[in-house]
Motif scaffolding. Structure first.
Motif: not given
Length: 99
Positions: A56-80
């Motif tokens: 569960l702890e690993e899954s939560l950490a992966l989920w949180e990392r995924g959310e941050e990575l999605a924000k990074v991708c969204r930032h780049w796409l919005e800039g494009a």
């Protein structure tokens, strides 16, 4: 911030809030990670979550990392999108949106 026994950190104190620090990290990460790198890591995170077999702890950490990575991708796409809109507006002789 002091770590509690359950692995979380206490919010507040002289170091500021956890949310403020997370925001600073996210902003610096958006500047450091390119779109393709963030996208590829996000794909890996999703694969690992879908495969299961993590605690569960690993899954939560992966989920949180995924959310941050999605924000990074969204930032780049919005800039494009903003750059494309500005280029199209300039081509038509219109001022860019927001001016």
């Amino acid at each position: 911030m002091a770590a509690k026994t359950d692995g979380t950190e206490e919010v507040g104190g002289a170091g500021g809030t956890a949310a403020a620090k997370a925001s600073e990290v996210a902003a610096s990460e958006r500047a450091a990670l390119g779109y393709e790198q963030a996208r590829d890591e996000l794909i890996d995170v999703v694969r690992r979550l879908e495969a299961g077999g993590t605690t569960l702890e690993e899954s939560l950490a992966l989920w949180e990392r995924g959310e941050e990575l999605a924000k990074v991708c969204r930032h780049w796409l919005e800039g494009a999108r903003a750059r494309l809109d500005a280029a199209l507006a300039a081509e038509d002789g219109e001022p860019p949106a927001g001016e």
